[in-house]
Design an enzyme around this catalytic site. Structure first.
Site, PDB file in Angstrom:
ATOM      1  CG  ASN A  18      -1.819   1.223   1.285  1.00 50.99           C
ATOM      2  OD1 ASN A  18      -1.420   2.314   0.883  1.00 50.99           O
ATOM      3  ND2 ASN A  18      -3.024   1.058   1.787  1.00 50.99           N
ATOM      4  CD  GLU A  45      -4.887   4.201   1.085  1.00 48.96           C
ATOM      5  OE1 GLU A  45      -5.462   5.303   1.061  1.00 48.96           O
ATOM      6  OE2 GLU A  45      -4.325   3.750   2.100  1.00 48.96           O
ATOM      7  CG  ASP A 156      -4.535  -2.070   3.442  1.00 50.70           C
ATOM      8  OD1 ASP A 156      -4.845  -2.767   4.433  1.00 50.70           O
ATOM      9  OD2 ASP A 156      -4.507  -0.829   3.465  1.00 50.70           O
ATOM     10  CG  ASN A 158      -7.730  -1.368   5.922  1.00 53.04           C
ATOM     11  OD1 ASN A 158      -6.892  -0.867   6.669  1.00 53.04           O
ATOM     12  ND2 ASN A 158      -8.082  -0.817   4.773  1.00 53.04           N
ATOM     13  CG  ASP A 227      -0.477  -4.073   4.400  1.00 50.03           C
ATOM     14  OD1 ASP A 227      -1.040  -3.492   3.459  1.00 50.03           O
ATOM     15  OD2 ASP A 227      -0.199  -3.525   5.494  1.00 50.03           O
ATOM     16  CG  ASP A 256      -0.112   4.651   5.979  1.00 48.01           C
ATOM     17  OD1 ASP A 256       0.118   4.458   4.769  1.00 48.01           O
ATOM     18  OD2 ASP A 256      -1.253   4.868   6.427  1.00 48.01           O
ATOM     19  CG  HIS A 257       0.106   0.249   4.491  1.00 46.99           C
ATOM     20  ND1 HIS A 257      -0.715  -0.780   4.902  1.00 46.99           N
ATOM     21  CD2 HIS A 257      -0.629   1.382   4.577  1.00 46.99           C
ATOM     22  CE1 HIS A 257      -1.899  -0.279   5.223  1.00 46.99           C
ATOM     23  NE2 HIS A 257      -1.876   1.022   5.030  1.00 46.99           N
TER      24      HIS A 257
END
Length: 266
Positions: A18, A45, A156, A158, A227, A256-257
């Site tokens: 991501n 994303e 991802d 989530n 992930d 952030d990933h």
DNA sequence: ATGGTAGAAACTCTA
């Protein structure tokens, strides 16, 4: 073509990342591709419309791409050394304007790239959308298992499926990404026969794939393994490694990933 | 304990 070591089986490596804006992450993405040279990479994303997708820069780096993007939010893409084939978009029988799913065949492997809805907060409309989305995903993946032997579902999700996948299970209890309903939805995918490739191999405790940008602000907040790379039963005995690469988080402007990478006999 | 930061885009929403 897949990497080959002398005297060894050729390996197929595939990763998920991501990137939280492909435009912002192009420099670190190109560095990472050059260093790791995966056969395929699933992105989430991307936040970029299709007409702006950087096909040329990626082609120069040796990667072909299929993509489904939109402005500002969501967006998925599959990069591969060999051109991805037989591309499908979205979940069947689930009308959704949000670009969260792309599937394609790479080197004989059906690659399904997911950006599962975040859900925002428990009980919200977005949470209900997430659970409905996951139910539609479950139906579809059951059908895909009948059509393809070699499937990799990655992206991802989530969802942090186990206590070991969050920094502090007690504090995470009942919070978004860690509710019983989300964890149950994840485990229903495993009940179809898919296997969490990461857990087939030993890893240090507290190996995570995502940390909230805000974690240093007040208290540590949202550090988790959300992930994932799931493989179909036929691919399980072929797995040779799975790892989370934390190196890109040291980059000046990190996502952030972090990438999750697996390799398998081809 | 309901903040905080990053990104895209528009003066707010999403994560």
């Amino acid at each position: 073509m897949p990497n080959t070591l002398f005297g060894a089986q050729p390996l197929f490596t595939i990763a998920t990342w991501n990137v939280n804006s492909l435009k912002m992450r192009m420099p670190v993405l190109l560095d990472w591709l050059e260093k790791h040279k995966p056969d395929a990479l699933a992105l989430q994303e991307t936040k970029i419309e299709d007409h702006e997708f950087p096909t040329l820069d990626l082609a120069i780096a040796g990667y072909q791409a299929v993509y489904a993007g939109q402005k500002s939010y969501n967006g998925v893409a599959i990069l591969a050394k060999d051109m991805p084939d037989a591309c499908d978009y979205g979940l069947p029988d689930f009308a959704d304007e949000q670009k969260r799913v792309i599937a394609a065949t790479v080197n004989g492997v059906r690659v399904i790239d997911l950006y599962v809805p975040n859900g925002q907060s428990v009980g919200s409309d977005k949470y209900e959308y997430k659970l409905n989305w996951l139910a539609a995903l479950h139906r579809w993946l059951g059908e895909e298992l009948q059509k393809h032997e070699k499937i990799v579902v990655l992206g991802d999700f989530n969802i942090a499926p186990e206590d070991a996948d969050v920094d502090d299970p007690w504090r995470w209890e009942g919070r978004i990404l860690f509710t019983d309903a989300e964890k149950a939805a994840f485990h229903r995918l495993l009940e179809l026969g898919f296997v969490d490739a990461f857990r087939r191999f030993p890893h240090p405790p507290k190996t995570f794939s995502c940390w909230d940008y805000r974690m240093n602000a007040f208290h540590k907040n949202r550090v988790a393994r959300i992930d994932h790379v799931l493989v179909s039963p036929a691919l399980v005995p072929k797995l040779t490694a799975a790892m989370i690469d934390v190196a890109p988080r040291t980059h000046e402007r990190p996502s952030d990933h972090t990438p999750v990478v697996i390799s398998m006999e081809n």
